[in-house]
Design an enzyme around this catalytic site. Structure first.
Site, PDB file in Angstrom:
ATOM      1  N   PRO A   1       0.825  -1.210   0.000  1.00 44.24           N
ATOM      2  CA  PRO A   1       0.000   0.000   0.000  1.00 44.24           C
ATOM      3  C   PRO A   1       0.857   1.258   0.000  1.00 44.24           C
ATOM      4  O   PRO A   1       1.852   1.337   0.722  1.00 44.24           O
ATOM      5  CB  PRO A   1      -0.784  -0.118   1.313  1.00 44.24           C
ATOM      6  CG  PRO A   1      -0.747  -1.563   1.657  1.00 44.24           C
ATOM      7  CD  PRO A   1       0.571  -2.061   1.163  1.00 44.24           C
ATOM      8  N   MET A   2       0.467   2.227  -0.829  1.00 44.20           N
ATOM      9  CA  MET A   2       1.132   3.530  -0.855  1.00 44.20           C
ATOM     10  C   MET A   2       0.048   4.601  -0.887  1.00 44.20           C
ATOM     11  O   MET A   2      -0.809   4.594  -1.777  1.00 44.20           O
ATOM     12  CB  MET A   2       2.054   3.645  -2.084  1.00 44.20           C
ATOM     13  CG  MET A   2       3.277   2.744  -2.024  1.00 44.20           C
ATOM     14  SD  MET A   2       4.299   2.786  -3.539  1.00 44.20           S
ATOM     15  CE  MET A   2       3.322   1.703  -4.612  1.00 44.20           C
TER      16      MET A   2
ATOM     17  N   CYS B   1       5.692   2.224   9.585  1.00 37.30           N
ATOM     18  CA  CYS B   1       5.744   3.636   9.213  1.00 37.30           C
ATOM     19  C   CYS B   1       6.839   4.360   9.992  1.00 37.30           C
ATOM     20  O   CYS B   1       6.854   4.341  11.231  1.00 37.30           O
ATOM     21  CB  CYS B   1       4.402   4.306   9.468  1.00 37.30           C
ATOM     22  SG  CYS B   1       4.383   6.054   9.016  1.00 37.30           S
TER      23      CYS B   1
ATOM     24  N   ASN C   1      10.840  -7.338   1.422  1.00 40.11           N
ATOM     25  CA  ASN C   1      10.493  -6.039   0.858  1.00 40.11           C
ATOM     26  C   ASN C   1      11.722  -5.140   0.901  1.00 40.11           C
ATOM     27  O   ASN C   1      12.477  -5.147   1.863  1.00 40.11           O
ATOM     28  CB  ASN C   1       9.345  -5.423   1.680  1.00 40.11           C
ATOM     29  CG  ASN C   1       8.962  -4.022   1.238  1.00 40.11           C
ATOM     30  OD1 ASN C   1       8.707  -3.163   2.062  1.00 40.11           O
ATOM     31  ND2 ASN C   1       8.905  -3.770  -0.048  1.00 40.11           N
TER      32      ASN C   1
ATOM     33  N   ARG D   1       7.695   1.004  -4.261  1.00 45.14           N
ATOM     34  CA  ARG D   1       8.083   2.094  -5.152  1.00 45.14           C
ATOM     35  C   ARG D   1       8.511   1.623  -6.541  1.00 45.14           C
ATOM     36  O   ARG D   1       8.443   2.388  -7.509  1.00 45.14           O
ATOM     37  CB  ARG D   1       9.215   2.893  -4.508  1.00 45.14           C
ATOM     38  CG  ARG D   1       8.811   3.612  -3.231  1.00 45.14           C
ATOM     39  CD  ARG D   1      10.014   4.229  -2.532  1.00 45.14           C
ATOM     40  NE  ARG D   1      10.937   3.217  -2.046  1.00 45.14           N
ATOM     41  CZ  ARG D   1      12.240   3.402  -1.871  1.00 45.14           C
ATOM     42  NH1 ARG D   1      12.781   4.580  -2.166  1.00 45.14           N
ATOM     43  NH2 ARG D   1      13.009   2.432  -1.409  1.00 45.14           N
TER      44      ARG D   1
END
Length: 382
Positions: A26-27, A111, A215, A240
Site C-alpha cells: 500500500p502507498m 511507518c 520487501n 516504489r
C-alpha cells in the site's frame, strides 16, 4: 532461466492462495482501486488497499470508509490496517470482515514518519513487544470466525541498536498471524541507502511455521528472483518499484513462472498504459477528478524518456481525456525504454533521520501507561 528453486503459490491461512507470490505494498495516494486494477491487469499477485486506520473505521470516518472500494478484478479483497490500541484494532477487523467482506487483513508496523513514531506508533511500536502481541492477538481472534487471515509488515527495528524483527517474527507465529513481511531497513533509514536483504534471510531462518515475505529495493523482476535466491523468502512485497511501471507485475509473473521476461516497453506501450490508468481513475472518480488524480503519475511514467519540458508540464495540468490524448499524440511511440532507469530507485529516498520517540520509550520493551492515540494517523509507509 534462473537456477534458484522458485517459491510456489503464496498461501495465507486456509482461505487464500496467491498464484504468483507477489504483493503490492500500500502507498498513500497511489494504490487506490484504479491503480490496483491496472496492476492486476498486468499480472498475478495480491493487491492491497491503501492503509486505513483502525480508529477511522470504528468511528465510521467518511474518508476511511470511502477507501474500501475494490476493483472488479480483485478476487481477494485485501486491506492494510494500522492502529495502536488492541481493542480498537480488534473492532476494526470485525467491521472489515463482517460488514465489508474483506478477505485479508495486513497490519502495518513499519511507518517511519516522525509524527507517528513520536507518539509510539508505526515502526516504533514493535519495540513494545507485549503490546505488539496484544494487537496481533486481538486482530487474529476478531478475524478467526470469518476465516480471514491476518498478516503483518514491519521493519528491522528503530535503528541498528534497537532491532525488533526477530522478536516480531516469533510474536507473529505465537499469535496466529498468517505471514510476516519484512522491509529490510530500520526506521532511522527511512527509504535511504540499500535494503538489508540478509535480515530477511535471518527472519526466514528464525520463522518456521508461516511465510516470510521480503520487501526493499525490488526495482526489476530480476531483483525479486535475486532476493528469493539470497534469503529463501516465500514471496516479495513491491512498493516504489512499480511507480509508473505497473507492467513490473507482468514481468514478475513471468519470472516466478520461470519464463523469459518480456522486452522493455517502447514509449507507445507506456502511453497506452498511461491512458488506461487515466480511464480507470475516471471510472472511479469521474473524468475531470480522475485526470487530476492522474497528474501525479506523469513524471513516473515518463522518467528517463526525452518527452520535453512543455509536454511534461502540460501533462501535469490535464483535466480531460481529450487534453491527455492531444498531448500523448505528440510523443514518439517508437522511442525505446530508457535503459538507464533500470535498477534505479523510484519515488522517495531521502536520507537517514533520527527517529523521534516518546520520552523514555527505549528504557523498556514493556509499555508504561497507555499509548497516545495521536499515534494513529492516516500516514502510509513501511
Amino acid at each position: 532461466m534462473p537456477t534458484v528453486t522458485l517459491p510456489g503459490p503464496l498461501r495465507l491461512g486456509d482461505s487464500i492462495e496467491v498464484a504468483t507470490p507477489v504483493v503490492l505494498a500500500p502507498m498513500a495516494g497511489v494504490t487506490n482501486a484504479a491503480f490496483r486494477q491496472l496492476c492486476a491487469e498486468q499480472g498475478a499477485g495480491l493487491y492491497v488497499c491503501e492503509m486505513i486506520t483502525s480508529r477511522g473505521l470504528v468511528e465510521r470516518d467518511r474518508v476511511s470508509l470511502s477507501m474500501l472500494t475494490f476493483a472488479p478484478n480483485e478476487s481477494v479483497k485485501s486491506v492494510q490496517l494500522y492502529g495502536v490500541d488492541p481493542v480498537t484494532m480488534g473492532e476494526a477487523v470485525r467491521i472489515l470482515c463482517g460488514e465489508h467482506g474483506v478477505d485479508h487483513v495486513d497490519l502495518n508496523f513499519g511507518c517511519p514518519v516522525a509524527k507517528i513514531t513520536r507518539k509510539g506508533g508505526g515502526a516504533a511500536l514493535p519495540w513494545k513487544a507485549t503490546l505488539l502481541g496484544q494487537i496481533l492477538t486481538e486482530a487474529v481472534e476478531a478475524a478467526r470466525p470469518y476465516g480471514v487471515p491476518v498478516t503483518m509488515k514491519t521493519r528491522k527495528g528503530i535503528d541498528d541498536d534497537h532491532l525488533t524483527y526477530l522478536d516480531a517474527g516469533r510474536i507473529a507465529e505465537d499469535t496466529g498471524a498468517a505471514a510476516i513481511a519484512l522491509h529490510g531497513r530500520t526506521a532511522s533509514q527511512h527509504y535511504s541507502g540499500r535494503a538489508d536483504w540478509d535480515s530477511i534471510g535471518e527472519l526466514k531462518a528464525a520463522v518456521s511455521s508461516i511465510p516470510v515475505l521480503g520487501n526493499g529495493d525490488i526495482w526489476e523482476a530480476a531483483d525479486a528472483i535475486a532476493m528469493v535466491e539470497r534469503t529463501g523468502c516465500d514471496g516479495v512485497v513491491v512498493g516504489r518499484g512499480c511507480l509508473g511501471r505497473p507492467w513490473l507485475f507482468r514481468d514478475l509473473s513471468a519470472a516466478f513462472a520461470g519464463e523469459t521476461v518480456q522486452e522493455l516497453p517502447r514509449l507507445g506501450e507506456v502511453m497506452g498504459v498511461m491512458r488506461r490508468h487515466a480511464e480507470l481513475l475516471g471510472e472511479w472518480l469521474g473524468e475531470e477528478r480522475g485526470c487530476v488524480e492522474f497528474r501525479k503519475h506523469v513524471s513516473w511514467y515518463l522518467k528517463g524518456f526525452p518527452a520535453g519540458g512543455r509536454i511534461r508540464e502540460n501533462l501535469g495540468m490535464v483535466s480531460s481525456y481529450a487534453a491527455l490524448d492531444s498531448l500523448l499524440v505528440e510523443l514518439d511511440p517508437d522511442e525505446p525504454y530508457p535503459v538507464s532507469e533500470l535498477g534505479t530507485p523510484r519515488g522517495r529516498q531521502g536520507s537517514p533521520k533520527r527517529v523521534h520517540l516518546p520520552d523514555g520509550w527505549l528504557d523498556s520493551r514493556e509499555l508504561a501507561g497507555a499509548i497516545d492515540i495521536a499515534a494513529e494517523d492516516a500516514t502510509s509507509g513501511g
